[in-house]
Scaffold this motif. Sequence first.
Motif, PDB file in Angstrom:
ATOM      1  N   TYR A 284       0.917  -1.264  -0.007  1.00 48.93           N
ATOM      2  CA  TYR A 284      -0.125   0.019   0.184  1.00 48.93           C
ATOM      3  C   TYR A 284       0.849   1.334  -0.061  1.00 48.93           C
ATOM      4  O   TYR A 284       0.488   2.298  -0.488  1.00 48.93           O
ATOM      5  N   THR A 288       0.225   4.215  -2.440  1.00 48.81           N
ATOM      6  CA  THR A 288      -0.003   5.604  -2.255  1.00 48.81           C
ATOM      7  C   THR A 288       1.183   6.610  -2.686  1.00 48.81           C
ATOM      8  O   THR A 288       0.532   7.617  -3.466  1.00 48.81           O
ATOM      9  N   LYS A 291      -0.036   6.859  -6.694  1.00 51.38           N
ATOM     10  CA  LYS A 291      -1.303   7.573  -6.655  1.00 51.38           C
ATOM     11  C   LYS A 291      -0.876   9.076  -6.759  1.00 51.38           C
ATOM     12  O   LYS A 291      -1.501   9.933  -7.466  1.00 51.38           O
ATOM     13  N   ARG A 292      -0.149   9.355  -5.720  1.00 44.91           N
ATOM     14  CA  ARG A 292       0.429  10.659  -5.503  1.00 44.91           C
ATOM     15  C   ARG A 292       1.193  11.213  -6.962  1.00 44.91           C
ATOM     16  O   ARG A 292       0.858  12.578  -7.382  1.00 44.91           O
TER      17      ARG A 292
END
Length: 553
Positions: A284, A288, A291-292
């Motif tokens: 994860y 994350t 995604k950023r």
Amino acid sequence: MAEIVVDYFSNLFTSGDPRIQDINPMLECVQLKVNEQMKSVLFSPFSAEEVKKALFDMYPEKAPGPDGMSAFFFQKYWHVVGPEVSEAVLRVLNDGAPLQEWNETIIILIPKIKNPILMKDFRPISLCSVCYKIVSRALTYRFRKVLVMAVDEFQSAFVPGRLITDNILLGYEALHWIRSRKKGSKGYVALKLNMSKAYDRVEWGFLELIMGKLGFDPIWVEKVMRFGPAINFEKSSLSFSPNTDPVTADQIKRVLYISTTQGQDIYLGLPTFSLRSKKLQFRYLIETIVKRLRGWGNKTFSAGGKETLIKSVLQSIPTYAMSCFHIPKAINEAIERECANFWWGMEEGRRRMHWKNWHTLCVPKCMGGMGFRNLEAFNRAFLAKQVWRIAINPDSLVALVFKARYFKHHDIMDAPIGNNPSFIWISLLSSRKLLRKGLCWRVGNGEKIATFRDQWIPGVQSLMRPVGISNDLDNVNSFIVNGAWNESLIRTTLPSYIAEDVLAIPLANNASEDSRFWLYDPKGKYTVRNGYKLEVEFFDTPSHTLNTHAKSW
């Protein structure tokens, strides 16, 4: 849109109007904590010095109030406005003057995602007046003086000297025990409560009652009630030990109207369970970061902008997990690969040439690099901080629990891995090699220090045990007589150059207990910063020499 915002915050802050008869059973369990000495500390009049400290501890350019004034103005021109501001603030703190004109606050909603569609997708930021901040900060500083004595040791957050990660370590250790318990007639259950992320809240009536029950004076309670934080439970989930009866588990779930945790569940930004595949457990973190990066993909950044985003955002995402777990090497490498691709740039989905490897970019700027973090070394430095806190605070709750579980008859620096260790414990042990490089004993009475195993002479990691030496000399206290070094025994037992170093170590007059200090910090305290620098070999010599060792007494 305005109606949606108003409705959201109205529901969030509206009291549930709890009945006193429902609260009283809980209050009966609360014990008196505040004594007369603590009351005298709280009731001493606030001074102009406290007001000034509260102001100058603020970040100068952070969140201006409704009047547009930041703390920088008051700090810069304190010699002009200081007397008037101090007088006004002290009227509020000491005389109970009204706060209406200072209590105006603008709430700014900052999007937490690229395309927010719900109110929970925004992070509210309160823009308060500087004078209001001074009052609340001065009150907080006064409260801190008694907080440690008033708050139970199980509460590890928001109390000076305690870290929220202490309870995270204990929580994971408890979950490991529950999941490992597969025999016996009793089953165990853990209830995980998720708190609201937007704005925590509490019933003000309950807060007022419980402060009175703890023993705080009504006048102090009234001051606190004009400010303050809160808690709100949003949702929860259950975890059962494997030997829990399925029928019983279903009954509990139906009563509480909640479900058991499924799959990869995150609390406080960390996975709830330790999965067999550690790479899967921490995937994860990569997701994350990716995604950023997608949110930044259509923007053009300068080299300085990329550097700031990598250091302040991308490499900060895994730090919370790193403070508790040993992150798998594959995860760290994947994160560093994403950071490197962002640094060198992408063209139509294809990465550009990487002119330097990532290891070179992690070297400090003064040595020709960019100063990016080596995540594996940073992870060990974080974990070493946890071991350091257990070593120097043996009476803390987290230290007592781990000692009872893993090293009843040892020191944490010599503790074995034990039977059926948790992932938390394995992670902590992985950092001891780093800690041993700079951990040194400060000699008090010498009873806790092993002569030929521990590092107690600055610059000497361990002593070679001479042949034929008696077991009576296994501890340093064997070389101390009446609070002074036994010079003749030291010179006949140890090599001459070692003997001189030992005799140069000062002894305390009151024969205090032995304590540990960190060689690579002038104050003798371990920090993640200097631990990381030692791990990546950016230190040349220890900061803590024999001279500073002597001055510490």
